[in-house]
Design an enzyme around this catalytic site. Sequence first.
Site, PDB file in Angstrom:
ATOM      1  N   GLN A 166      41.249  43.525  36.324  1.00 33.75           N
ATOM      2  CA  GLN A 166      39.904  43.477  36.916  1.00 33.75           C
ATOM      3  C   GLN A 166      39.901  43.751  38.418  1.00 33.75           C
ATOM      4  O   GLN A 166      39.010  44.418  38.917  1.00 33.75           O
ATOM      5  CB  GLN A 166      39.264  42.121  36.643  1.00 33.75           C
ATOM      6  CG  GLN A 166      38.444  42.138  35.369  1.00 33.75           C
ATOM      7  CD  GLN A 166      37.862  40.783  35.011  1.00 33.75           C
ATOM      8  OE1 GLN A 166      37.982  39.836  35.773  1.00 33.75           O
ATOM      9  NE2 GLN A 166      37.253  40.700  33.862  1.00 33.75           N
ATOM     10  N   ASP A 173      39.980  47.505  39.260  1.00 29.58           N
ATOM     11  CA  ASP A 173      39.046  48.330  38.493  1.00 29.58           C
ATOM     12  C   ASP A 173      37.982  48.949  39.405  1.00 29.58           C
ATOM     13  O   ASP A 173      37.004  48.302  39.770  1.00 29.58           O
ATOM     14  CB  ASP A 173      38.404  47.434  37.426  1.00 29.58           C
ATOM     15  CG  ASP A 173      37.612  48.218  36.402  1.00 29.58           C
ATOM     16  OD1 ASP A 173      37.097  49.289  36.750  1.00 29.58           O
ATOM     17  OD2 ASP A 173      37.525  47.762  35.267  1.00 29.58           O
ATOM     18  N   TYR A 177      33.455  48.770  24.831  1.00 24.94           N
ATOM     19  CA  TYR A 177      32.539  49.860  25.192  1.00 24.94           C
ATOM     20  C   TYR A 177      31.613  50.188  24.031  1.00 24.94           C
ATOM     21  O   TYR A 177      32.001  50.040  22.867  1.00 24.94           O
ATOM     22  CB  TYR A 177      33.323  51.137  25.497  1.00 24.94           C
ATOM     23  CG  TYR A 177      33.942  51.181  26.856  1.00 24.94           C
ATOM     24  CD1 TYR A 177      33.152  51.227  28.004  1.00 24.94           C
ATOM     25  CD2 TYR A 177      35.318  51.202  27.004  1.00 24.94           C
ATOM     26  CE1 TYR A 177      33.724  51.289  29.247  1.00 24.94           C
ATOM     27  CE2 TYR A 177      35.897  51.263  28.263  1.00 24.94           C
ATOM     28  CZ  TYR A 177      35.091  51.307  29.378  1.00 24.94           C
ATOM     29  OH  TYR A 177      35.651  51.372  30.607  1.00 24.94           O
TER      30      TYR A 177
END
Length: 366
Positions: free
Chosen positions: A126, A129, A226
């Site tokens: 994270q 990212d 996603y």
Amino acid sequence: MKIGVLKESQKGEKRVALSPLITKKLFEKGFEIYIEKSAGENSLYRDSDYEEAGASLTTREDIFKLAQVLIKINPFDNEDLKLVQSHHILMSQLYHKSSPELIKAISEKGATAFSMDAMPRISRAQDMDVLSSQNNLAGYKAVILGAYEMTKIFPLMMTAAGTITPSRVLIYGIGVAGLQAIATAKRLGAVVEATDIRSETKEQAESLGAKFISVDNTGEESEGGYAKEASEEYKKRQKEAVNESLFKADLVITTANVPGRKAPVLITEEQVKQMKNGAVIIDLAAGQGGNCEVSKLNEKVIVNGVKVIGTTVAPESVSTNASELYAKNIYNFIIHLTEDLNFKWDLEEEITDETLIVQDGVQRKN
Ligand code: NAD
């Protein structure tokens, strides 16, 4: 290890891949940093800020001669490629799936390339990212841009002259940008509604104070967190569920994307024509074709009194913060990949494996 930071050359780009603060952190860890002169000027970082942080300021040509690791935000372009050599390690967003020619050109140079946009969406990645750090700012800026274009204010306001009712904001797509758009519009006092094909986003939207508009998503499972491309049947159900809110909305922000594909069209021209006079649509998916049928990238289109603005420039327009966050992502990535100032080349490790697109001229990922 010698790291070079190139000035972004893409038109309209104002960000820079390293901030002075992160330059100092890398310098203190023992990395040698070379920054192209005036690379930070559009993010309001002075050359002297970088010098004070321990970097050497030099020309573009010298960066390619002096540094082994070359860092950018936007993909390396043809001018860069002329100077790339086999010992170089490139780090930038490469969008490798949609840029086969660029990947081929890097491979032909015998160089190595990491793509920041190929970062796996796992918890421990994270802080590296860049899609999240930049889309988060885009979500914020979309609301501010919408507020600027509207002829109404966001909050409920009781005045001696009467009460102003709050604006209604509708958000399509509750990913990173959508969540920040919800939070920002709520802070400004709007009534916020949101919808997404992934039902797990309901709780996230509600925790920020938005009303979630549920659409039956049977048969539309997501993949790796996603969304997949929605079926025509889903789009029809979505229209039925959302139209009432769409036709009442003062501001609509669309952020819906499906990785590796054109953005889904969620608002047709027919629907736009039924919206309120003066309503504004900010289409953040315009760079991928747009979520609104009439939106055009970097243009303001007016249909029946509705302003439709297609944009992707949001992170660039808050370049100081966007550069700071991109630089932190790069810092965490470099620290993750190295030990004692040398690359570990741990190809079994997921973050390294997913982001290393070309190694010594050999293409690893399609
Ligand atoms: P994205 O930019 O690919 O898409 C934005 C949103 O649009 C998504 O929420 C998607 O479900 C939605 N969407 C797609 N098609 C739609 C349609 N037809 N109708 C309505 N909505 C539609 O997404 P993103 O912002 O990159 O986030 C994707 C996921 O990854 C999220 O769950 C996010 O929380 C997660 N994520 C995880 C990490 C991590 O763990 N490192 C980092 C970032 C994001």
